[in-house]
Motif scaffolding. Structure first.
Motif, short mmCIF file in Angstrom:
data_model
loop_
_atom_site.label_atom_id
_atom_site.label_comp_id
_atom_site.label_asym_id
_atom_site.label_seq_id
_atom_site.Cartn_x
_atom_site.Cartn_y
_atom_site.Cartn_z
N PHE A 256 -10.64 21.69 -0.18
CA PHE A 256 -10.91 20.48 -0.97
C PHE A 256 -9.61 19.87 -1.47
CE2 PHE A 256 -13.36 17.71 -3.59
CZ PHE A 256 -12.66 17.56 -4.78
N VAL A 257 -8.67 20.72 -1.95
CA VAL A 257 -7.38 20.22 -2.43
C VAL A 257 -6.59 19.57 -1.31
CG1 VAL A 257 -5.17 20.89 -3.46
CG2 VAL A 257 -7.30 21.86 -4.33
N LEU A 258 -6.54 20.21 -0.14
CA LEU A 258 -5.79 19.67 0.99
C LEU A 258 -6.38 18.35 1.48
CD1 LEU A 258 -5.09 22.95 3.00
CD2 LEU A 258 -3.49 21.65 1.57
N VAL A 259 -7.70 18.26 1.51
CA VAL A 259 -8.35 17.01 1.92
C VAL A 259 -8.04 15.91 0.92
CG1 VAL A 259 -10.58 15.88 2.24
CG2 VAL A 259 -10.18 18.13 3.24
N GLY A 260 -7.98 16.24 -0.39
CA GLY A 260 -7.63 15.24 -1.40
C GLY A 260 -6.22 14.72 -1.22
N ILE A 261 -5.28 15.65 -0.96
CA ILE A 261 -3.89 15.24 -0.73
C ILE A 261 -3.79 14.35 0.51
CG2 ILE A 261 -1.59 16.08 -0.18
CD1 ILE A 261 -2.21 18.56 -1.84
N LEU A 262 -4.50 14.76 1.57
CA LEU A 262 -4.47 13.96 2.79
C LEU A 262 -5.06 12.57 2.56
CD1 LEU A 262 -3.90 13.85 5.83
CD2 LEU A 262 -6.20 14.76 6.23
N TYR A 263 -6.10 12.50 1.76
CA TYR A 263 -6.72 11.20 1.47
C TYR A 263 -5.77 10.30 0.70
CZ TYR A 263 -9.82 7.75 -0.65
OH TYR A 263 -10.38 6.58 -1.07
N VAL A 264 -5.10 10.85 -0.31
CA VAL A 264 -4.15 10.05 -1.10
C VAL A 264 -3.00 9.56 -0.23
CG1 VAL A 264 -2.49 10.13 -3.02
CG2 VAL A 264 -4.74 11.19 -3.25
N GLY A 265 -2.49 10.43 0.64
CA GLY A 265 -1.39 10.03 1.51
C GLY A 265 -1.78 8.92 2.46
N ILE A 266 -2.95 9.06 3.10
CA ILE A 266 -3.39 8.02 4.03
C ILE A 266 -3.67 6.72 3.29
CG2 ILE A 266 -5.23 7.38 5.62
CD1 ILE A 266 -5.46 10.29 6.42
N SER A 267 -4.26 6.82 2.08
CA SER A 267 -4.53 5.61 1.30
C SER A 267 -3.24 4.90 0.92
CB SER A 267 -5.31 5.97 0.04
OG SER A 267 -6.56 6.55 0.37
N ALA A 268 -2.20 5.68 0.58
CA ALA A 268 -0.92 5.07 0.22
C ALA A 268 -0.30 4.34 1.40
CB ALA A 268 0.04 6.14 -0.31
N LEU A 269 -0.39 4.91 2.58
CA LEU A 269 0.16 4.26 3.77
C LEU A 269 -0.60 2.98 4.10
CD1 LEU A 269 0.83 7.35 6.08
CD2 LEU A 269 2.52 5.95 4.89
N LEU A 270 -1.90 3.01 3.95
CA LEU A 270 -2.70 1.83 4.29
C LEU A 270 -2.53 0.71 3.26
CD1 LEU A 270 -6.00 3.54 5.49
CD2 LEU A 270 -4.20 2.53 6.88
N SER A 271 -2.08 1.05 2.06
CA SER A 271 -1.94 0.02 1.02
C SER A 271 -0.63 -0.76 1.11
CB SER A 271 -2.04 0.66 -0.37
OG SER A 271 -0.97 1.56 -0.58
N LEU A 272 0.27 -0.27 1.96
CA LEU A 272 1.55 -0.99 2.11
C LEU A 272 1.32 -2.34 2.76
CD1 LEU A 272 3.89 1.92 3.29
CD2 LEU A 272 3.75 0.90 1.02
N GLU A 273 1.92 -3.44 2.20
CA GLU A 273 1.79 -4.80 2.74
C GLU A 273 3.18 -5.36 3.04
OE1 GLU A 273 -2.26 -5.94 0.23
OE2 GLU A 273 -0.44 -7.16 0.02
N VAL A 274 3.50 -5.51 4.25
CA VAL A 274 4.80 -6.04 4.69
C VAL A 274 4.55 -7.20 5.64
CG1 VAL A 274 6.98 -5.48 5.82
CG2 VAL A 274 5.80 -3.73 4.47
N SER A 275 5.26 -8.32 5.39
CA SER A 275 5.08 -9.51 6.25
C SER A 275 5.77 -9.30 7.58
CB SER A 275 5.64 -10.76 5.55
OG SER A 275 7.04 -10.61 5.34
N TYR A 276 5.31 -10.04 8.58
CA TYR A 276 5.93 -9.93 9.90
C TYR A 276 7.37 -10.42 9.90
CZ TYR A 276 1.31 -8.96 11.75
OH TYR A 276 0.10 -8.39 12.01
N ALA A 277 7.68 -11.40 9.00
CA ALA A 277 9.03 -11.97 8.97
C ALA A 277 10.07 -10.96 8.51
CB ALA A 277 9.05 -13.20 8.06
N ALA A 278 9.63 -9.93 7.82
CA ALA A 278 10.59 -8.94 7.33
C ALA A 278 11.28 -8.19 8.44
CB ALA A 278 9.86 -7.97 6.40
#
Length: 291
Positions: A256-278
């Motif tokens: 359960f702890v490992l799945v929680g950590i994995l979920y937080v990590g994946i959520s953090a990666l998906l929340s990143l917003e970078v424009s194409y111009a960058a």
């Protein structure tokens, strides 16, 4: 308990309430192999153990004696089988290996041992009917299996006397073997009781004192096992078996702890917003730095 007492008990000193459907067994040999003594063993298990010792063909002559209609209690008296008793107690210095079982559950077939020795060791076979009171004057060359079949003991009187006579007959055969390398397989089968016959026997208290404690412990173990088995039969499946052990519980928490950590990590990666111009190179002409 010292070895002398154990050998004495194994020859026939039994508790007053011993098993009535069992009988003793003795294997003696002038050859070396692991010796052992036990109070109770099944015939199937005993046959396997005996064959493991004899399949190497350790002797020149194998006396396979069969005594039907006896119980371990018949050997409790010192006069029942005195010559066999001396060999079991180690008074015969020629005997180097000893396997004794006070009570064998079931019937051990002596023919199975003899046939195995005949096939494995190339032994010849000589059969002797002890009820005739005679045997060959010459047993021939070894290896050889000598079957000695004794008549069943009477159910009431003269049991001890008949057993003593059979013991003397067997001793004479052993003395006439033309080789110092021999093995004696002494098999018995349980006695049958007449209807209304009392199965109680008078025992020598000096011989059976230690064996009484042995049988009390043995019967106590069997009684506790039977009570536990009956109690288990009334329980439900989830009462009898443990499906959720502490190991499984700890593993589930870690997962359960490992799945929680994995979920937080994946959520953090998906929340990143970078424009194409960058990621494009800036080609706009800039002012040169002035020195």
């Amino acid at each position: 308990m010292n070895p002398r007492q154990l050998l004495l008990l194994a020859l026939g000193a039994v508790a007053v309430e011993g098993f009535t459907d069992t009988s003793p067994f003795v294997l003696l040999s002038t050859s070396d192999f692991p010796s052992s003594s036990s109070s109770l063993k099944s015939a199937t298990s005993l046959l396997s153990d005996v064959w493991e010792k004899l399949k190497t063909c350790p002797s020149d002559y194998y006396i396979v004696a069969s005594q039907p209609g006896v119980h371990a209690a018949d050997y409790s008296g010192r006069r029942a089988a005195p010559r066999l008793r001396e060999k079991v107690l180690g008074k015969d210095k020629a005997i180097r290996s000893n396997v004794t079982v006070t009570e064998v559950a079931g019937v051990l077939d002596p023919l199975a041992i003899g046939n195995g020795l005949r096939d494995e060791c190339g032994a010849e076979v000589t059969e002797i009917d002890a009820s005739t009171g005679s045997y060959p004057s010459d047993f021939g060359k070894g290896p050889r299996v000598i079957y000695v079949t004794f008549p069943a003991l009477p159910l009431r009187d003269q049991r001890a006397q008949q057993l003593s006579d059979n013991d003397g007959f067997l001793s004479d055969i052993i003395d006439r073997i033309p080789s110092s390398k021999y093995s004696l397989v002494y098999t018995t089968s349980p006695r049958e009781s007449e209807e209304g016959e009392s199965t109680s026997v008078t025992y020598n208290s000096d011989d059976i004192k230690d064996q009484e404690y042995l049988h009390q412990d043995l019967k106590r173990d069997f009684g506790e096992f039977a009570r536990q088995e009956n109690a288990d039969s009334n329980q439900s499946l989830f009462d009898k078996y443990q499906f959720f052990s502490p190991g499984i519980f700890m593993g589930a928490i870690a997962l359960f702890v490992l799945v929680g950590i994995l979920y937080v990590g994946i959520s953090a990666l998906l929340s990143l917003e970078v424009s194409y111009a960058a990621f494009e190179k800036d080609t706009t002409p800039g002012q040169k730095k002035q020195l």
